[in-house]
Design an enzyme around this catalytic site. Structure first.
Site, PDB file in Angstrom:
ATOM      1  CB  SER A 163      -0.910   0.007   1.228  1.00 31.97           C
ATOM      2  OG  SER A 163      -0.157   0.253   2.404  1.00 31.97           O
ATOM      3  CB  THR A 164       0.065   4.694  -1.174  1.00 30.04           C
ATOM      4  OG1 THR A 164      -0.128   4.293  -2.537  1.00 30.04           O
ATOM      5  CG2 THR A 164       0.723   6.056  -1.150  1.00 30.04           C
ATOM      6  CB  THR A 185       2.830   0.047   3.968  1.00 34.67           C
ATOM      7  OG1 THR A 185       1.636  -0.316   4.672  1.00 34.67           O
ATOM      8  CG2 THR A 185       3.996  -0.740   4.528  1.00 34.67           C
ATOM      9  N   GLY A 186       4.228   2.247   2.098  1.00 37.79           N
ATOM     10  CA  GLY A 186       5.384   2.717   1.348  1.00 37.79           C
ATOM     11  C   GLY A 186       5.944   4.015   1.897  1.00 37.79           C
ATOM     12  CD  GLU A 228       3.280  -2.425  -7.711  1.00 33.45           C
ATOM     13  OE1 GLU A 228       2.354  -1.692  -7.284  1.00 33.45           O
ATOM     14  OE2 GLU A 228       3.176  -3.641  -7.856  1.00 33.45           O
TER      15      GLU A 228
END
Length: 473
Positions: free
Chosen positions: A225-226, A228-229, A246
């Site tokens: 997920s964004t 978590t990124g 990604e």
């Protein structure tokens, strides 16, 4: 494996047992299928130390030796694909056949073989009377891999293959939802490599944070997920790690009025619902011109109602459950809120009764921007369908969100579709298809969906540093 059998972590060429374990359940039945180890920070430290010790020797292997190692790993997956596919189906939920577990294992072998065929030759930048200047691609060192639960084995290979091909060593932390299948695959692969080249540590308190902050980890490759990124990027900042992130996308498709609805419906359907919609680059918002809107809705509804859904080991099923309760609850929330926000449920709309996380394919007609099912990435068997009359407005809406992994345009007029594609913000724009990936084609997104690219020469280069030799004559 048998029920309640426990798999172990694999570090420095040996099994590493955990002090604690947890039950793993089949998302289709709720049945306990095995026990997963709970990793610790000390397990992670041991894995990173092993990878650090092994890396110089692995980097000194010839290019062809590392290429051959990738081919050997592909062969190992081929030999064990039956075992791995069944375990993957029990743990992840996807069907064994069709575009399911056997398909995923086939992709693992194909990616390893394709990566073996890549190379990064020395580039001579200058060679004259004054100097010879060469550009080399050299390994980064130790790469930390953090993988998701939707395509857990294939994405693990996406991280592992270019890393070891380029001369790096790897420590992988699988998703806690799909630990068993990843442990078993990595164990099989790591046993064929020099000790410490490939290591796997199960999730547990401090493991993910330790991997992203560890001073001896040179790069993190993450798929998820964004949100978590963003956390990984912040955690990696003090050690200036390289990153490939990604992070999925709320991908849009635009259907122009000249299409034959019957001809494009199946491509749109599988673009949205491959892996039950649990795919980063799946079609998640469908914008359809008013002239063909009702026909597209009808064709997609017909397909949805004819797709068998059930436990993946039953080979008659082509769709499985949502993988975990958290995602199941999210899809339930988005589906239930749609009618109150003005959407019209034309098929599905509520969880299936009985055991397992089964949610029928759900199509939401009359959707519009601002609705939760449009603005949030649903990552499941739900597709909002938005009507438009002006192409410019469809493009504006498609570009209105900031997670742009892929997009698609559907039309008989390729030139018209291409003109729209040029205006869409996305890492990949498909025309008359959606979501296809291949090992030789660079893959990454725009804005908040990605940092860096994977696959092909570009993906291999991302696992290296550039080193220049500037030699005076």
């Amino acid at each position: 494996m048998t029920q309640n059998e426990q798999l172990h972590m694999f570090v420095d060429g040996q099994h590493r047992r955990a002090a604690e374990s947890r039950e793993v359940r089949d998302p289709a039945t709720g049945e306990v299928i095995g026990l997963a180890p709970v990793g610790t920070r000390s397990d992670l430290d041991a894995a990173v130390a092993a990878a650090r010790r092994a890396q110089p020797g692995w980097a000194q292997q010839s290019d062809e030796a590392r290429a051959q190692a990738c081919r050997q790993l592909a062969d190992i997956i081929g030999v064990h694909s039956g075992e791995l596919a069944r375990l993957l189906t029990r743990e992840q939920g996807k069907p064994l056949k069709g575009i399911g577990s056997e398909f995923e294992l086939g992709g693992c072998a194909a990616w390893l073989n394709a990566t073996a065929d890549l190379s990064l030759p020395v580039e001579v930048i200058q060679d004259d009377d004054t100097a010879r200047v060469e550009k080399h691609h050299v390994p980064l060192g130790v790469i930390g891999s953090i993988t998701p639960w939707n395509w857990p084995l294939l994405i693990a290979i996406w991280h592992i293959a270019p890393s070891i091909r380029a001369g790096n060593t790897v420590v992988i932390k699988p998703s806690p939802y799909t630990t068993l299948s990843t442990l078993r695959m990595v164990e099989l692969l790591a046993a064929a490599l020099p000790e410490g080249v490939l290591n796997v540590v199960a999730d547990g308190e401090g493991v993910a944070e330790g991997l992203t902050t560890h001073k001896d980890v040179d790069k993190i490759i993450f798929t998820g997920s964004t949100e978590t990124g963003k956390k990984i990027m912040a955690a990696a900042a003090p050690t200036l790690k390289k990153l490939t992130l990604e992070m999925g996308g709320n991908d849009a498709g635009i259907v122009l009025p000249d299409v034959d609805p019957k001809a494009v419906a199946e491509g749109i359907f599988w673009g949205a619902f491959i892996n039950n919609g649990q795919t980063c680059a799946a079609l998640k918002r469908l914008y359809v011109h008013d002239d063909v809107y009702d026909e597209i809705c009808a064709e997609l509804s017909h397909l949805a109602q004819t797709m068998p859904m059930g436990p993946g080991l039953d080979e008659s099923n082509v769709l499985g459950p949502v993988q975990n309760e958290m995602q199941f609850q999210k899809v339930t929330r988005l589906a239930s809120s749609s009618p109150t926000e003005g959407g019209r449920v034309i098929t599905g709309g509520a969880p299936r009764e009985g055991e397992g996380f089964f949610f029928p394919i759900t199509l939401i007609a009359d959707a519009r921007e601002g609705m939760a099912c449009v603005d949030e990435e649903q990552f499941g068997p739900l597709l909002p369908i938005i009507r438009f009359t002006e192409v410019d407005d469809a493009i504006r809406q498609a570009n209105s969100l900031d997670v742009d992994l892929a997009a698609s345009v559907w039309s008989k007029d390729i030139d018209a579709a291409r003109a729209i594609a040029e205006r869409l913000v996305a890492g990949t724009v498909y025309i008359n298809k959606h979501g296809e990936v291949a090992p030789h084609i660079p893959f990454g997104g725009a804005r908040y969906s990605s940092m860096g690219v994977e696959f092909g020469i570009e993906g291999l280069k991302s696992c290296t540093n550039i080193k220049v030799y500037n030699i005076a004559k």
